[in-house]
Motif scaffolding. Sequence first.
Motif, PDB file in Angstrom:
ATOM      1  N   LEU A  84      28.248  39.662  41.826  1.00  0.00           N
ATOM      2  CA  LEU A  84      27.183  40.647  42.004  1.00  0.00           C
ATOM      3  C   LEU A  84      25.823  39.998  41.788  1.00  0.00           C
ATOM      4  CD1 LEU A  84      28.829  43.529  39.987  1.00  0.00           C
ATOM      5  CD2 LEU A  84      28.844  43.211  42.460  1.00  0.00           C
ATOM      6  N   ALA A  85      25.014  39.940  42.830  1.00  0.00           N
ATOM      7  CA  ALA A  85      23.698  39.302  42.747  1.00  0.00           C
ATOM      8  C   ALA A  85      22.802  39.934  41.674  1.00  0.00           C
ATOM      9  CB  ALA A  85      23.009  39.336  44.106  1.00  0.00           C
ATOM     10  N   PRO A  86      22.779  41.270  41.503  1.00  0.00           N
ATOM     11  CA  PRO A  86      21.931  41.832  40.446  1.00  0.00           C
ATOM     12  C   PRO A  86      22.337  41.383  39.042  1.00  0.00           C
ATOM     13  CG  PRO A  86      22.514  43.537  42.018  1.00  0.00           C
ATOM     14  CD  PRO A  86      23.336  42.322  42.362  1.00  0.00           C
ATOM     15  N   MET A  87      23.631  41.202  38.809  1.00  0.00           N
ATOM     16  CA  MET A  87      24.087  40.750  37.493  1.00  0.00           C
ATOM     17  C   MET A  87      23.726  39.283  37.265  1.00  0.00           C
ATOM     18  SD  MET A  87      25.257  43.077  35.674  1.00  0.00           S
ATOM     19  CE  MET A  87      25.916  44.705  35.699  1.00  0.00           C
ATOM     20  N   VAL A  88      23.801  38.487  38.306  1.00  0.00           N
ATOM     21  CA  VAL A  88      23.396  37.082  38.196  1.00  0.00           C
ATOM     22  C   VAL A  88      21.906  37.008  37.901  1.00  0.00           C
ATOM     23  CG1 VAL A  88      23.206  34.890  39.432  1.00  0.00           C
ATOM     24  CG2 VAL A  88      25.269  36.280  39.674  1.00  0.00           C
ATOM     25  N   LYS A  89      21.128  37.837  38.593  1.00  0.00           N
ATOM     26  CA  LYS A  89      19.678  37.869  38.361  1.00  0.00           C
ATOM     27  C   LYS A  89      19.375  38.325  36.937  1.00  0.00           C
ATOM     28  CE  LYS A  89      15.435  39.889  40.138  1.00  0.00           C
ATOM     29  NZ  LYS A  89      14.846  40.856  41.071  1.00  0.00           N
ATOM     30  N   LEU A  90      20.090  39.343  36.455  1.00  0.00           N
ATOM     31  CA  LEU A  90      19.899  39.823  35.086  1.00  0.00           C
ATOM     32  C   LEU A  90      20.253  38.742  34.071  1.00  0.00           C
ATOM     33  CD1 LEU A  90      19.244  42.062  33.062  1.00  0.00           C
ATOM     34  CD2 LEU A  90      21.621  42.827  33.279  1.00  0.00           C
ATOM     35  N   SER A  91      21.306  37.990  34.331  1.00  0.00           N
ATOM     36  CA  SER A  91      21.689  36.916  33.408  1.00  0.00           C
ATOM     37  C   SER A  91      20.597  35.852  33.325  1.00  0.00           C
ATOM     38  CB  SER A  91      23.021  36.289  33.816  1.00  0.00           C
ATOM     39  OG  SER A  91      22.883  35.530  34.995  1.00  0.00           O
ATOM     40  N   LYS A  92      19.963  35.561  34.446  1.00  0.00           N
ATOM     41  CA  LYS A  92      18.864  34.587  34.444  1.00  0.00           C
ATOM     42  C   LYS A  92      17.667  35.133  33.672  1.00  0.00           C
ATOM     43  CE  LYS A  92      20.179  32.381  38.777  1.00  0.00           C
ATOM     44  NZ  LYS A  92      19.829  32.191  40.186  1.00  0.00           N
ATOM     45  N   THR A  93      17.388  36.426  33.819  1.00  0.00           N
ATOM     46  CA  THR A  93      16.274  37.050  33.104  1.00  0.00           C
ATOM     47  C   THR A  93      16.534  37.040  31.602  1.00  0.00           C
ATOM     48  OG1 THR A  93      15.819  38.469  34.994  1.00  0.00           O
ATOM     49  CG2 THR A  93      14.907  39.160  32.877  1.00  0.00           C
ATOM     50  N   ILE A  94      17.751  37.384  31.207  1.00  0.00           N
ATOM     51  CA  ILE A  94      18.084  37.386  29.782  1.00  0.00           C
ATOM     52  C   ILE A  94      18.034  35.969  29.228  1.00  0.00           C
ATOM     53  CG2 ILE A  94      19.956  37.796  28.128  1.00  0.00           C
ATOM     54  CD1 ILE A  94      20.669  40.286  29.750  1.00  0.00           C
ATOM     55  N   ALA A  95      18.509  34.999  29.992  1.00  0.00           N
ATOM     56  CA  ALA A  95      18.455  33.601  29.539  1.00  0.00           C
ATOM     57  C   ALA A  95      17.005  33.155  29.354  1.00  0.00           C
ATOM     58  CB  ALA A  95      19.168  32.702  30.544  1.00  0.00           C
ATOM     59  N   LYS A  96      16.139  33.578  30.273  1.00  0.00           N
ATOM     60  CA  LYS A  96      14.722  33.208  30.199  1.00  0.00           C
ATOM     61  C   LYS A  96      14.057  33.806  28.953  1.00  0.00           C
ATOM     62  CE  LYS A  96      10.522  33.649  32.986  1.00  0.00           C
ATOM     63  NZ  LYS A  96       9.974  34.208  34.234  1.00  0.00           N
ATOM     64  N   HIS A  97      14.443  35.029  28.590  1.00  0.00           N
ATOM     65  CA  HIS A  97      13.806  35.723  27.470  1.00  0.00           C
ATOM     66  C   HIS A  97      14.679  35.786  26.224  1.00  0.00           C
ATOM     67  CE1 HIS A  97      10.507  37.022  30.016  1.00  0.00           C
ATOM     68  NE2 HIS A  97      11.396  37.368  30.937  1.00  0.00           N
ATOM     69  N   LEU A  98      15.702  34.948  26.157  1.00  0.00           N
ATOM     70  CA  LEU A  98      16.672  35.015  25.063  1.00  0.00           C
ATOM     71  C   LEU A  98      16.019  34.888  23.690  1.00  0.00           C
ATOM     72  CD1 LEU A  98      19.644  35.252  24.287  1.00  0.00           C
ATOM     73  CD2 LEU A  98      19.771  32.770  24.393  1.00  0.00           C
ATOM     74  N   ASP A  99      15.119  33.937  23.530  1.00  0.00           N
ATOM     75  CA  ASP A  99      14.485  33.742  22.217  1.00  0.00           C
ATOM     76  C   ASP A  99      13.722  34.991  21.775  1.00  0.00           C
ATOM     77  OD1 ASP A  99      15.477  31.170  21.973  1.00  0.00           O
ATOM     78  OD2 ASP A  99      13.709  30.255  22.892  1.00  0.00           O
ATOM     79  N   GLY A 100      12.996  35.605  22.693  1.00  0.00           N
ATOM     80  CA  GLY A 100      12.256  36.820  22.366  1.00  0.00           C
ATOM     81  C   GLY A 100      13.169  37.987  22.028  1.00  0.00           C
ATOM     82  N   ILE A 101      14.280  38.110  22.758  1.00  0.00           N
ATOM     83  CA  ILE A 101      15.243  39.185  22.490  1.00  0.00           C
ATOM     84  C   ILE A 101      15.838  39.015  21.098  1.00  0.00           C
ATOM     85  CG2 ILE A 101      17.467  40.154  23.172  1.00  0.00           C
ATOM     86  CD1 ILE A 101      16.716  39.361  26.088  1.00  0.00           C
ATOM     87  N   VAL A 102      16.256  37.802  20.794  1.00  0.00           N
ATOM     88  CA  VAL A 102      16.858  37.536  19.483  1.00  0.00           C
ATOM     89  C   VAL A 102      15.830  37.733  18.372  1.00  0.00           C
ATOM     90  CG1 VAL A 102      17.898  35.729  18.043  1.00  0.00           C
ATOM     91  CG2 VAL A 102      18.627  36.015  20.408  1.00  0.00           C
ATOM     92  N   ARG A 103      14.599  37.294  18.614  1.00  0.00           N
ATOM     93  CA  ARG A 103      13.541  37.469  17.616  1.00  0.00           C
ATOM     94  C   ARG A 103      13.263  38.954  17.362  1.00  0.00           C
ATOM     95  NH1 ARG A 103       9.460  34.932  20.025  1.00  0.00           N
ATOM     96  NH2 ARG A 103      10.634  33.019  20.051  1.00  0.00           N
ATOM     97  N   SER A 104      13.275  39.751  18.404  1.00  0.00           N
ATOM     98  CA  SER A 104      13.027  41.191  18.218  1.00  0.00           C
ATOM     99  C   SER A 104      14.160  41.850  17.432  1.00  0.00           C
ATOM    100  CB  SER A 104      12.836  41.891  19.561  1.00  0.00           C
ATOM    101  OG  SER A 104      14.049  41.978  20.262  1.00  0.00           O
ATOM    102  N   ILE A 105      15.376  41.386  17.615  1.00  0.00           N
ATOM    103  CA  ILE A 105      16.508  41.904  16.840  1.00  0.00           C
ATOM    104  C   ILE A 105      16.375  41.455  15.388  1.00  0.00           C
ATOM    105  CG2 ILE A 105      19.010  41.783  16.522  1.00  0.00           C
ATOM    106  CD1 ILE A 105      18.230  43.390  18.973  1.00  0.00           C
ATOM    107  N   GLU A 106      16.010  40.200  15.198  1.00  0.00           N
ATOM    108  CA  GLU A 106      15.871  39.633  13.853  1.00  0.00           C
ATOM    109  C   GLU A 106      14.764  40.333  13.066  1.00  0.00           C
ATOM    110  OE1 GLU A 106      15.852  35.115  12.155  1.00  0.00           O
ATOM    111  OE2 GLU A 106      14.648  35.531  13.926  1.00  0.00           O
TER     112      GLU A 106
END
Length: 163
Positions: A84-106
């Motif tokens: 699924l192209a949208p899921m692949v695109k979402l995975s790239k977006t999450i990978a790009k912003h992973l540090d920020g996502i984890v920091r916001s959880i932390e």
Amino acid sequence: YYLSMKDKEGAKILKSARYSILRSPANQRGRSKEVVANVCDWFYQTGEAYKLKELLRIYHELPDAASVRTHLLSWIEEAKKSTLAPMVKLSKTIAKHLDGIVRSIELKVTNAAAESLNARIQAVRVKARGHRHYEAFRTSVLFHLGGLDLYPRTSGESCPVSA
């Protein structure tokens, strides 16, 4: 065999199942669980998207930032294998912003304050029905949201003097 949205029957089944699919598994009851299971069996791509959605949802329940990072990294790898192209695109977006996502959880920080301020600014814009110039809009926002004390002073109070 797999159904598709192009079939009238398939479209009808998916339309009737959408709320069951959007509901979390914890909130699904008898018929909803059955509907989701059937949809995942009958519609390959919908089943794959549902599985990835539910895998991603788990990170909210994890206890610490390290486990969130590990979970998201494994989800990214799983989603990259998707057809699924949208899921692949979402995975790239999450990978790009992973540090920020984890920091916001932390830090347990959200952007709710910024969203609230933006909504209030938009309310000022709508109330005024537009501004001809940016400076007029800026002044209007500062007037309404600037936090100024506009109440008249009593005779005993003095006005602060700026130096």
